[in-house]
Design a protein around this motif. Sequence first.
Motif, mmCIF file in Angstrom:
data_model
loop_
_atom_site.group_PDB
_atom_site.id
_atom_site.type_symbol
_atom_site.label_atom_id
_atom_site.label_comp_id
_atom_site.label_asym_id
_atom_site.label_seq_id
_atom_site.Cartn_x
_atom_site.Cartn_y
_atom_site.Cartn_z
ATOM 1 N N GLN A 194 23.628 29.899 33.323
ATOM 2 C CA GLN A 194 22.313 29.222 33.296
ATOM 3 C C GLN A 194 21.121 30.148 32.487
ATOM 4 N N ALA A 195 21.239 31.490 32.699
ATOM 5 C CA ALA A 195 20.044 32.030 32.095
ATOM 6 C C ALA A 195 20.756 32.243 30.741
ATOM 7 N N ARG A 196 21.890 32.479 30.328
ATOM 8 C CA ARG A 196 22.062 32.329 28.753
ATOM 9 C C ARG A 196 21.799 31.042 27.932
ATOM 10 N N TRP A 197 21.814 30.035 28.956
ATOM 11 C CA TRP A 197 21.520 28.597 28.303
ATOM 12 C C TRP A 197 20.011 28.492 28.000
ATOM 13 N N PHE A 198 19.262 28.823 28.907
ATOM 14 C CA PHE A 198 17.905 28.939 28.861
ATOM 15 C C PHE A 198 17.437 29.972 27.733
ATOM 16 N N ILE A 199 18.016 31.145 27.466
ATOM 17 C CA ILE A 199 17.556 32.066 26.476
ATOM 18 C C ILE A 199 18.124 31.431 25.014
ATOM 19 N N LYS A 200 19.113 30.614 25.259
ATOM 20 C CA LYS A 200 19.415 29.763 23.804
ATOM 21 C C LYS A 200 18.520 28.885 23.218
ATOM 22 N N ASN A 201 17.605 28.177 24.353
ATOM 23 C CA ASN A 201 16.829 27.096 23.944
ATOM 24 C C ASN A 201 15.382 27.373 23.944
ATOM 25 N N VAL A 202 14.958 28.620 24.512
ATOM 26 C CA VAL A 202 13.606 29.089 24.731
ATOM 27 C C VAL A 202 13.209 30.094 23.854
ATOM 28 N N PRO A 203 12.348 30.136 22.825
ATOM 29 C CA PRO A 203 12.000 31.513 21.895
ATOM 30 C C PRO A 203 11.295 32.291 22.688
ATOM 31 N N LYS A 204 11.173 33.447 22.159
ATOM 32 C CA LYS A 204 10.102 34.426 22.678
ATOM 33 C C LYS A 204 8.822 34.142 21.923
ATOM 34 N N GLY B 209 23.682 24.376 32.997
ATOM 35 C CA GLY B 209 23.883 25.253 31.868
ATOM 36 C C GLY B 209 24.367 24.404 30.558
ATOM 37 N N ASP B 210 23.920 23.275 30.519
ATOM 38 C CA ASP B 210 24.303 22.281 29.519
ATOM 39 C C ASP B 210 23.085 21.305 29.256
ATOM 40 N N VAL B 211 22.035 21.125 29.692
ATOM 41 C CA VAL B 211 20.873 20.132 29.740
ATOM 42 C C VAL B 211 19.691 20.694 29.105
ATOM 43 N N ALA B 212 19.317 20.072 27.886
ATOM 44 C CA ALA B 212 18.039 20.675 27.454
ATOM 45 C C ALA B 212 16.969 19.534 27.319
ATOM 46 N N ASP B 213 15.544 19.815 27.585
ATOM 47 C CA ASP B 213 14.798 18.545 27.576
ATOM 48 C C ASP B 213 14.585 18.361 26.241
ATOM 49 N N PRO B 214 14.664 17.287 25.880
ATOM 50 C CA PRO B 214 14.418 16.780 24.414
ATOM 51 C C PRO B 214 13.034 16.868 23.853
ATOM 52 N N LEU B 215 11.893 17.118 24.946
ATOM 53 C CA LEU B 215 10.515 16.969 24.290
ATOM 54 C C LEU B 215 10.086 18.442 24.345
ATOM 55 N N PHE B 216 11.032 19.505 24.796
ATOM 56 C CA PHE B 216 10.624 20.595 25.107
ATOM 57 C C PHE B 216 9.588 21.306 23.705
ATOM 58 N N ASP B 217 10.304 21.229 22.639
ATOM 59 C CA ASP B 217 9.779 21.805 21.421
ATOM 60 C C ASP B 217 8.469 21.036 20.907
ATOM 61 N N ASP B 218 8.363 19.782 21.087
ATOM 62 C CA ASP B 218 7.332 19.132 20.825
ATOM 63 C C ASP B 218 6.003 19.497 21.720
ATOM 64 N N HIS B 219 6.433 19.454 23.124
ATOM 65 C CA HIS B 219 5.401 19.931 24.234
ATOM 66 C C HIS B 219 4.868 21.441 23.884
ATOM 67 N N ARG B 220 5.935 22.251 23.671
ATOM 68 C CA ARG B 220 5.717 23.749 23.136
ATOM 69 C C ARG B 220 4.581 23.953 22.005
ATOM 70 N N ARG B 221 5.211 23.266 20.976
ATOM 71 C CA ARG B 221 4.445 23.311 19.689
ATOM 72 C C ARG B 221 2.898 22.754 19.946
ATOM 73 N N GLY B 222 2.950 21.548 20.642
ATOM 74 C CA GLY B 222 1.504 21.034 20.785
ATOM 75 C C GLY B 222 0.428 21.719 21.675
ATOM 76 N N ALA B 223 1.315 22.509 22.716
ATOM 77 C CA ALA B 223 0.175 23.306 23.750
ATOM 78 C C ALA B 223 -0.236 24.508 22.730
ATOM 79 N N GLN B 224 0.679 25.006 21.982
ATOM 80 C CA GLN B 224 0.474 26.153 21.065
ATOM 81 C C GLN B 224 -0.801 25.725 20.108
#
Length: 266
Positions: free
Chosen positions: A132-142, A96-111
């Motif tokens: 945990q669901a709220r934490w995921f939604i906070k960090n993952v855009p549609k 409920g409180d850990v976010a992968d620091p490279l998520f946005d880089d990987h996401r944008r690179g894949a896109q």
Amino acid sequence: MRIALMLAALAFATLSCGRSTPPPQKVEAKAFLSTTSPSVIYPAFRDADPHDWDGRHPGHYPVHGLDVSRWQGPINWHQAKASGVSFAFIKATEGGDVADPLFDDHRRGAQAAGVPWGAYHYYYFCRPAHEQARWFIKNVPKGADLPHVLDMEWTPHSRTCRLRPDGATVRAEAKRFLDILERHYGRRPIVYTTVDFHGDTEIGRLRGTEFWLRSVAGHPHQVYPKSSWRFWQYTGTGLVPGVQGKVDINTFNGHPEAWARWKAGG
């Protein structure tokens, strides 16, 4: 002429003897862009610790992809796609409180490279599902191309949470998480799991749920008898162009036409 043809056929049979996987077909950079006539590819990725497959093996499936996290470091997504990577599941959060620091880089690179992506959440049983669901939604855009993923497995090496609830509790928590994400993103997430967790909790009993199964030493029909699956993680030691070091490789359960339909939500 007949003798020459016989000799050529004999030479080909000799060269093919002992091949454990079908010969890879040419990888096309624009594979699977068309939903009417998607290209057929069989990427021949290397493996740092290959398994000697008995019977049906990953090479029988044409659509392969990766799951990645910060441990892979920066990825050359254009190179990965050109090598045959058709999708990617990218770690976004855990607990409920850990976010992968490279998520946005990987996401944008894949896109940017045109690699269809979805995000995954690593579940801990020390927090309720709704947090945990709220934490995921906070960090993952549609806007993901693929359904997101709930990663459920035991965490015996965690420094903060080693709880092992009974199967009924696990399935109830999983359902809450899946329901919340489905309402928010509009598509029900997939559940990723491992052999021991699947057997201990009977997570496969969840209705209306697709599964992504880990099995690095046998086909899922051998390791998970009578279980259906959408994705199969067949190695954790793959070697893929554009990716630093070892990486998990997965295959989609179906032909390219089925992949195109499923990816589009059909």
